[in-house]
Scaffold this active site. Structure first.
Site, short mmCIF file in Angstrom:
data_model
loop_
_atom_site.label_atom_id
_atom_site.label_comp_id
_atom_site.label_asym_id
_atom_site.label_seq_id
_atom_site.Cartn_x
_atom_site.Cartn_y
_atom_site.Cartn_z
N LYS A 48 -13.91 -33.41 -54.28
CA LYS A 48 -15.17 -34.04 -54.07
C LYS A 48 -14.95 -35.32 -52.46
O LYS A 48 -13.59 -35.65 -52.66
CB LYS A 48 -15.01 -35.42 -55.48
CG LYS A 48 -15.76 -36.34 -55.32
CD LYS A 48 -16.35 -36.88 -57.28
CE LYS A 48 -17.45 -37.44 -56.96
NZ LYS A 48 -17.15 -39.36 -56.66
N CYS A 101 -7.98 -44.40 -63.29
CA CYS A 101 -9.04 -44.04 -63.94
C CYS A 101 -9.44 -41.94 -62.87
O CYS A 101 -9.12 -41.82 -61.90
CB CYS A 101 -10.54 -44.37 -62.33
SG CYS A 101 -11.94 -43.52 -62.71
N CYS A 124 -12.99 -49.75 -64.86
CA CYS A 124 -12.41 -49.44 -63.08
C CYS A 124 -13.97 -49.67 -63.05
O CYS A 124 -14.94 -49.60 -62.97
CB CYS A 124 -12.67 -48.08 -63.61
SG CYS A 124 -12.96 -47.53 -62.20
N LYS A 146 -14.63 -41.52 -49.15
CA LYS A 146 -14.49 -42.55 -48.15
C LYS A 146 -13.06 -42.63 -48.50
O LYS A 146 -12.42 -42.65 -47.00
CB LYS A 146 -15.12 -43.66 -48.16
CG LYS A 146 -16.57 -43.70 -47.92
CD LYS A 146 -16.52 -44.45 -46.55
CE LYS A 146 -17.78 -44.22 -45.68
NZ LYS A 146 -17.77 -45.31 -45.45
N CYS A 190 -16.18 -47.31 -60.99
CA CYS A 190 -17.04 -47.15 -61.76
C CYS A 190 -18.10 -48.70 -62.64
O CYS A 190 -18.27 -47.66 -62.89
CB CYS A 190 -16.66 -45.81 -63.05
SG CYS A 190 -15.73 -44.45 -62.98
N HIS A 197 -11.76 -41.91 -59.37
CA HIS A 197 -11.41 -42.86 -59.00
C HIS A 197 -10.00 -42.61 -57.71
O HIS A 197 -9.47 -42.90 -57.17
CB HIS A 197 -12.06 -44.21 -58.55
CG HIS A 197 -13.35 -44.49 -58.82
ND1 HIS A 197 -13.98 -44.55 -59.75
CD2 HIS A 197 -14.48 -44.47 -57.54
CE1 HIS A 197 -15.44 -44.21 -59.29
NE2 HIS A 197 -15.76 -44.60 -57.83
N HIS A 235 -25.41 -39.17 -51.51
CA HIS A 235 -26.14 -40.17 -51.70
C HIS A 235 -27.57 -39.63 -51.03
O HIS A 235 -28.37 -39.45 -51.91
CB HIS A 235 -26.63 -40.87 -51.22
CG HIS A 235 -25.11 -42.49 -51.56
ND1 HIS A 235 -24.26 -42.64 -51.09
CD2 HIS A 235 -25.07 -42.75 -52.90
CE1 HIS A 235 -23.50 -43.10 -51.71
NE2 HIS A 235 -23.73 -43.91 -52.60
N HIS A 292 -22.82 -42.44 -48.17
CA HIS A 292 -22.89 -41.02 -47.51
C HIS A 292 -23.68 -40.17 -47.83
O HIS A 292 -24.66 -40.28 -48.75
CB HIS A 292 -21.52 -40.91 -47.71
CG HIS A 292 -21.38 -40.87 -49.34
ND1 HIS A 292 -21.66 -40.18 -50.03
CD2 HIS A 292 -21.05 -41.74 -50.09
CE1 HIS A 292 -21.52 -39.97 -51.09
NE2 HIS A 292 -20.68 -41.47 -51.38
#
Ligand code: MET
Length: 542
Positions: A311, A156, A131, A314, A134, A159, A25, A22
């Site tokens: 943040k 987490c 997690c 997806k 992570c 996440h 990255h 995405h």
């Protein structure tokens, strides 16, 4: 600072192949590409490494969900998703490491066997939260209260999904022994962790005292087998961090690889996102201390991309694929936009409106139009052949000084990895050149009878010639300075200025040549190419 003969070695994180890239990255990788292109343009030896992290439960479970083996899944994602995206972003990495390659797995096994032999690893038992998102062993204090469907559960903090409780016999790395040595190291190397906010976070974390780290798992087998006990696979982060060493030939017997390692190790900069800072700034240096290897120059943590103030994610449907932007705006605009609009090291917001506005104002109107206007005027008045300039006035000297200043400021900003400042510094030259043309009004000067020769053509060595040659020089400087950021536009501009062959390939022009005025020789053929940043057609409403 490394000595001049050694290679400038920069890395990105190696990315999990559970999904396609995405824009987050792409942001990290493009930043790495701009920094390394800049260093290459300084004519330093450079090594730029990126790659993929293919072990661990996250990848394994994704493969299972898709009905293929983890290796098949990784192969597919690397070839169909990751490498093509690097290509469309114009990323010029020197190597691409995959953690399933033999060069990696074999060297990792040798590395951990060595740590074992040195007494740095022992067998123990682990009980606690993990997690998978992570791929991290968590401390109970790291977790937060879940909301919505996870109400009443601990989740987490990154996440927002539940953790798994592990209870396993594992091997441990004696990381606790490195608490004080790490603190001393941060103290003696104040720029090891940057920016300052990241450094402070790391120091206060380590000051609480480090725990030994579980480095193996024995409830699944997708990973690198522990050489002395193959019922365990190595913890994915211990495996992944070592890519920075395995890729350039740590422990290799091959003379060529050995020599590469010698001149490249350690990395000057490990570029990371702030969510994986501790792995790089705490675990990684502790591993290297244990192995007796020199430590990297710097771990630089950039911020998050925020979409709609949150943040990007997806699961929340804010994940954006790079192609969604590149297909409309092009790769240069992608590269420029993210690095210019976000202070590197801080969080930054992405919005389509902001992207479109900057594209129009800065790239199309600011830079692109400047290039086409200058080429058009050289075409109109001199038949596309750069004339002989006349005497310089204050206005030309001022513009040359702006160029020199832009180079110094951009160089300084690049050394601090303040990429946004470096681009802003270069942009002062775009703006000053536009201002210069507006003030000098070459179209009016052209009407002065003294500027017209007996044959009706514009004269050589007059005022008009000086203005247009000066503007062309500014464009030449901009092509050099913007080549790392917008390589397609810079190459097109270089070509339209006829700079090659007169000055050689753009990539070979040193950054400081941008500040040396008067390089384009009279007689150079200047052509008006296609628009560098064409107008974006409004997408049809759906
Ligand atoms: N795979 C990790 C991530 O994407 C990075 C590993 S870097 C050694 O977060």
């Amino acid at each position: 600072m490394p000595d001049a003969s050694s290679t400038f070695y920069l890395t990105t994180p190696i990315y999990y192949v559970n999904d396609a890239p995405h824009i987050g990255h792409a942001y990290t990788t493009v930043a790495a590409d701009v920094i390394t292109r800049w260093h290459r343009q300084r004519q330093e030896p450079v090594w730029f490494l990126t790659g993929t992290d293919e072990h661990g439960q996250k990848v394994m479970r994704t493969a299972e969900a898709n009905g293929v083996t983890p290796q098949q899944w990784a192969d597919r994602l690397v070839e169909d998703a990751w490498k093509p995206v690097l290509e469309t972003l114009d990323v010029r990495n020197d190597d691409f490491i995959r953690t399933t390659q033999a060069r990696h797995t074999e060297r990792v096994q040798a590395f951990i066997q060595d740590l074992k032999d040195k007494g740095e690893i022992y067998a123990g038992s682990y009980e606690g939260p993990y997690c998978v998102g992570c791929e991290e062993f968590k401390l109970p204090g790291d977790l937060v209260d879940g909301t919505g469907e996870y109400e009443g559960q601990k989740v987490c903090a990154i996440h927002s999904t539940p953790v798994e409780m592990l209870s396993e016999q594992n091997y441990f790395f004696r990381m606790s022994a490195y608490t004080q040595r790490l603190l001393d190291f941060y103290e003696q190397n104040p720029t090891f962790v940057q920016p300052a906010s990241a450094r402070n976070e790391v120091i206060s974390f380590v000051k609480q005292g480090l725990q030994d780290l579980s480095i193996s798992r024995n409830t699944f087998d997708w990973g690198i087998p522990i050489p002395w006990d193959t019922s365990h696979v190595l913890y994915v982060w211990f495996d992944a961090l070592l890519n920075y060493a395995t890729a350039i030939g740590v422990d290799s017997d091959d003379p060529e690889e050995k020599a590469r390692f010698e001149r490249t190790w350690p990395a000057n900069v490990h570029l990371v996102g702030k969510d994986i800072l501790r792995f790089h700034a705490v675990i990684w240096p502790a591993m290297l201390m244990a192995a007796g290897l020199p430590l990297p120059g710097q771990v630089f943590a950039h911020g998050w991309l925020l979409v709609g103030g949150e943040k990007m994610s997806k699961s929340k449907l804010t994940g954006i694929a790079p192609s969604q932007i590149i297909d409309t705006f092009g790769s240069d605009a992608f590269r420029y936009y993210f690095l210019r609009s976000i202070a590197f090291g801080q969080d930054g917001s992405f919005s389509w409106e902001d992207l479109a506005a900057r594209y129009q104002a800065e790239l199309a109107n600011g830079f692109g139009n400047l290039a086409s206007r200058v080429a058009a005027m050289i075409g109109k008045y001199y038949g596309g052949v750069l004339p002989q300039a006349g005497p310089q006035t204050d206005a030309e000297e001022t513009l040359a000084a702006v160029a020199a200043r832009a180079v110094t400021d951009a160089e300084d900003a690049m050394d601090r990895l303040a990429l946004h400042e470096a681009i802003s510094a270069v942009w002062t030259l775009v703006e000053a050149t536009n201002g210069y043309i507006t003030e000098q009004e070459p179209w009016k000067v052209a009407k002065d009878p003294a500027e017209v020769g007996p044959d009706g053509a514009a004269v050589q060595g007059g005022r008009l010639a000086t203005i247009l040659v000066t503007a062309a020089e500014a464009l030449r400087a901009l092509a050099v300075l913007l080549n790392p950021v917008t390589p397609k536009a810079a190459a097109a501009l270089w070509e339209s200025l006829g700079a090659e062959p007169a000055l050689g390939a753009l990539a070979l022009q040193p950054v400081d040549a941008a500040a040396r005025w008067g390089q384009l020789p009279a007689g150079t053929v200047v052509t008006k190419g296609a628009s560098l940043f064409p107008r974006i057609e409004e997408p049809a409403a759906s």
